[in-house]
Design an enzyme around this catalytic site. Structure first.
Site, PDB file in Angstrom:
ATOM      1  N   HIS B  63       0.851  -1.196   0.000  1.00 57.64           N
ATOM      2  CA  HIS B  63       0.000   0.000   0.000  1.00 57.64           C
ATOM      3  C   HIS B  63       0.879   1.234   0.000  1.00 57.64           C
ATOM      4  O   HIS B  63       2.071   1.177   0.287  1.00 57.64           O
ATOM      5  CB  HIS B  63      -0.971  -0.009   1.181  1.00 57.64           C
ATOM      6  CG  HIS B  63      -0.322   0.109   2.528  1.00 57.64           C
ATOM      7  ND1 HIS B  63       0.597  -0.803   3.009  1.00 57.64           N
ATOM      8  CD2 HIS B  63      -0.450   1.042   3.514  1.00 57.64           C
ATOM      9  CE1 HIS B  63       0.978  -0.460   4.224  1.00 57.64           C
ATOM     10  NE2 HIS B  63       0.375   0.664   4.549  1.00 57.64           N
ATOM     11  N   HIS B  65       1.550   3.910   1.790  1.00 64.01           N
ATOM     12  CA  HIS B  65       1.996   4.730   2.896  1.00 64.01           C
ATOM     13  C   HIS B  65       3.516   4.811   2.786  1.00 64.01           C
ATOM     14  O   HIS B  65       4.166   3.843   2.376  1.00 64.01           O
ATOM     15  CB  HIS B  65       1.571   4.132   4.249  1.00 64.01           C
ATOM     16  CG  HIS B  65       0.154   4.480   4.639  1.00 64.01           C
ATOM     17  ND1 HIS B  65      -0.606   3.703   5.454  1.00 64.01           N
ATOM     18  CD2 HIS B  65      -0.607   5.558   4.296  1.00 64.01           C
ATOM     19  CE1 HIS B  65      -1.803   4.273   5.625  1.00 64.01           C
ATOM     20  NE2 HIS B  65      -1.826   5.394   4.923  1.00 64.01           N
ATOM     21  N   ASP B  67       6.063   4.609   4.654  1.00 57.30           N
ATOM     22  CA  ASP B  67       6.976   3.634   5.261  1.00 57.30           C
ATOM     23  C   ASP B  67       6.998   2.311   4.486  1.00 57.30           C
ATOM     24  O   ASP B  67       7.751   1.405   4.838  1.00 57.30           O
ATOM     25  CB  ASP B  67       6.627   3.405   6.739  1.00 57.30           C
ATOM     26  CG  ASP B  67       5.183   2.957   6.957  1.00 57.30           C
ATOM     27  OD1 ASP B  67       4.283   3.454   6.251  1.00 57.30           O
ATOM     28  OD2 ASP B  67       4.955   2.087   7.817  1.00 57.30           O
ATOM     29  N   HIS B  68       6.185   2.207   3.448  1.00 60.69           N
ATOM     30  CA  HIS B  68       6.201   1.000   2.610  1.00 60.69           C
ATOM     31  C   HIS B  68       6.700   1.268   1.190  1.00 60.69           C
ATOM     32  O   HIS B  68       6.807   0.334   0.397  1.00 60.69           O
ATOM     33  CB  HIS B  68       4.808   0.364   2.571  1.00 60.69           C
ATOM     34  CG  HIS B  68       4.391  -0.184   3.902  1.00 60.69           C
ATOM     35  ND1 HIS B  68       4.360  -1.522   4.180  1.00 60.69           N
ATOM     36  CD2 HIS B  68       4.052   0.444   5.058  1.00 60.69           C
ATOM     37  CE1 HIS B  68       3.980  -1.707   5.440  1.00 60.69           C
ATOM     38  NE2 HIS B  68       3.786  -0.527   5.995  1.00 60.69           N
TER      39      HIS B  68
END
Lengths: 304, 304
Positions: B63, B65, B67-68
Site C-alpha cells: 500500500h 503509505h 513507510d512501505h
C-alpha cells in the site's frame, strides 16, 4: 562563544554503502538548526544526532540529485506524525516543485503543518535566508545540473563597550546603544569622542561555506575567502581525475587547492565515492597541500 | 529442498527509529528474488543482506503509505547507476503512478533499464505474478487506504519417479516426462499401469503469506489456511487495542489469533511501533496463543 556547529549526518556520494549515508548536514547556530541536503535515511541520522527536530525550520537543498533530496518525503511525513505545527521552509532550485508537490499532494494531505518551498536560481550568489544573527547566501557550483553551495555567515554583534572609557567620559546610559552601534559621543561641552575610543570591535563573525557537488572551480574562491570552515566535496582521489571531470566532481587534491587559494582556516572534505573502502586516502592526498584538513564522517560535529 | 526464504530488511512501522528500518522483505525462491514493500533505507538493507541486486525483477508494494514505498526512488536510481538493463516490474495499487511517474520523469530520464508499473486493485484476491514455479496472489487487507498482502505459493513440481517400478514395467525413456506429469503407462501389450504405481507425489508446495498493514480481520483466514509461514503485522501490544483499531492495525495477541484460526505452521510478527523499546513484549503476548511464533528483526532470514 555562541554555538556554531556543523553536524555530519551523511557524507557518502550517489551510491549508498553500508559505510556512508548520502549527503546531509545540520548547521546549529545558537540552537537554531538549518539542514543542508537531505539524502535517503537522513531522518534516522537526524534522530541519531540527538538534535531537536523542533529546532529545524529551514532546509537548503544544493541540487536535485537523489542522493541530496530523496530523504525529504520521509522527513516531512515523520514531522507530521510527530505533530509538528511550525511551518517548514525548503530552499531549493525551483524544479523541486516537480518532485515534491506530487508527493505532498498524495502523501501529506493531512499534514498538520505547512511546507513552503522557497525557490532560488543557481546562477549568481543570492541571499536565501536572513535573520538577526545569520545570512545564508548561495554559492553557484559547476555541476551536471543547476547546483549551489551555501555560505552561512554569522552577523557581527554590536561593538563591545570599554567600561573605563565610558565612565571617564560620563556617557549617559540612554546613549549606550548608539555607542555600541558605532556612533561617536558628543559631550555636553560639544567635544566629539570618536567611537573607536569607547568601544572594541565585536567578535569577528564566523563563516561556514558548504561546496558540493562541483567540478574543480576556482571561481568560488572569491566568495569563500577566509571562511572559518570550508566543506568541499572530494568524491575521488586524484588518480581518478578524468572520472571526476566527466562526472563534474572534485578530487581530494583539488579540494585542498581550493582551500589553499581561498585561505580558509579549516577544510572539511566529504561526499566520498563508494569505490573507496578506506577514507584515509582522501586525507593523505589533501593534507600535504592543506594541512588543516578534516575527514567528514557520520556523527562528526565540527565547531565553525 | 529448494531454497524458499524470507529475508527481513526492515520491520518497523511508520516512525523510523534507530532500532528498526521501515518495512521491506525479500522472498528468495530458488535464487529468484521478490521484494515486498520498500521503505526508506531499503537499498542499504538490501546491500547488507548480501543478496544479489540483479536477481530482483519484481517488487510488490502492499500500500501507498510512505513507510512501505519511500525507498523506491533510491533503489531505482541505484540500479541505474549500477548499469542494470533488465526490466523492473513494480506491482502496486494503481495510485502508485501518481507518486512514481513524476520521479521517474525528473530523476530517471537516462535510466538504462525500463521500470514497468503493474497496477492491481485491492478488493479481491488477484493473481499478480506467475511463473513456472511460483504464483503470487493478493490478499485484501483492511487498512486506512487500499492495501493488500501477498500469498507466495510454490507450484508443485512433477511427481517423483519410483525407479524400481519404471524399470520393472520397462517404461521407455521418451515416456518419462508424461509419467512424471501424472499420466498412466500403457504397456505394448495394452495393459494400463496406473500412475500411482510408478510415481510418488511431488513434495507438497510451500506457501508464504505476508499480511501487513491491517486491522484484525478474520476474513483473511480462509485464504491463508495452513500456510507454512505467515508474516502478520503486530504494530501494538493488546493494551493499545483502541489505538490499534483507530489506526487500522493489529495487536500481537490478535496476530496470534489469526495464526491459530488459520492453522498455519509458523507465525512471524513485525511492523513494530516505535513506542516499544523492547520487542520481546510482542513475543510474550503472541506465544501463549500461538507458540510457534518468531519475532521479525532486521537481517533475519527464515526458511518457509
Amino acid at each position: 562563544m555562541e554555538k556554531f556547529e556543523v553536524h555530519i549526518l551523511g557524507c557518502g556520494s550517489a551510491l549508498p554503502t553500508t559505510r556512508h549515508y548520502p549527503t546531509s548536514q545540520v548547521v546549529n547556530l545558537r540552537d537554531k538548526l538549518f539542514m543542508i541536503d537531505c539524502g535517503e535515511g537522513t531522518q534516522v541520522q537526524f534522530r541519531r544526532s540527538k538534535l531537536k527536530f523542533s529546532r529545524l525550520n529551514h532546509i537548503f537543498i544544493s541540487h536535485l540529485h537523489g542522493d541530496h533530496c530523496f530523504g525529504l518525503p520521509g522527513l516531512i511525513s515523520t514531522f507530521g506524525m510527530l505533530g509538528r505545527t511550525a511551518e517548514l521552509y525548503i530552499h531549493a532550485h525551483k524544479d523541486i516543485e516537480r518532485y515534491l508537490n506530487p508527493i505532498l499532494d498524495y502523501f501529506c494531505e493531512y499534514l498538520p503543518y505547512k511546507v513552503t518551498i522557497v525557490p532560488f536560481e543557481c546562477k549568481k550568489p543570492e541571499v536565501v535566508y536572513e535573520d538577526r544573527s545569520l545570512v545564508v547566501t548561495t554559492i553557484p557550483m559547476d555541476h551536471r545540473i543547476p547546483c549551489c553551495g551555501f555560505l552561512f555567515e554569522e552577523k557581527s554583534g554590536p561593538n563591545h563597550i570599554i567600561r573605563d572609557m565610558v565612565d571617564f567620559y560620563k556617557v549617559p546610559i540612554y546613549q549606550m546603544n548608539r555607542i555600541k552601534n558605532g556612533e561617536d559621543f558628543i559631550t555636553p561641552e560639544g567635544d566629539v569622542i570618536p567611537n573607536s575610543r569607547l568601544t572594541k570591535p565585536a567578535t569577528p563573525s564566523r563563516r561556514y561555506a558548504y561546496c558540493s557537488d562541483t567540478i574543480f572551480n576556482e571561481k568560488i574562491v572569491e566568495q569563500i575567502k577566509h571562511v572559518d570552515l570550508l566543506f568541499h566535496e572530494a568524491t575521488f582521489t586524484h588518480n581518478e581525475l578524468p572520472r571526476a571531470r566527466e562526472t563534474y566532481h572534485t578530487t581530494a587534491r583539488q579540494a585542498a587547492q581550493i582551500a589553499l587559494a581561498s585561505n580558509v582556516k579549516r577544510l572539511l572534505i566529504g561526499h566520498f565515492s563508494a569505490r573507496y573502502e578506506d577514507d584515509s586516502v582522501f586525507l593523505n592526498e589533501a593534507s600535504p597541500i592543506f594541512p588543516n584538513c578534516l575527514l567528514a564522517k557520520e556523527g562528526l560535529c565540527v565547531d565553525v
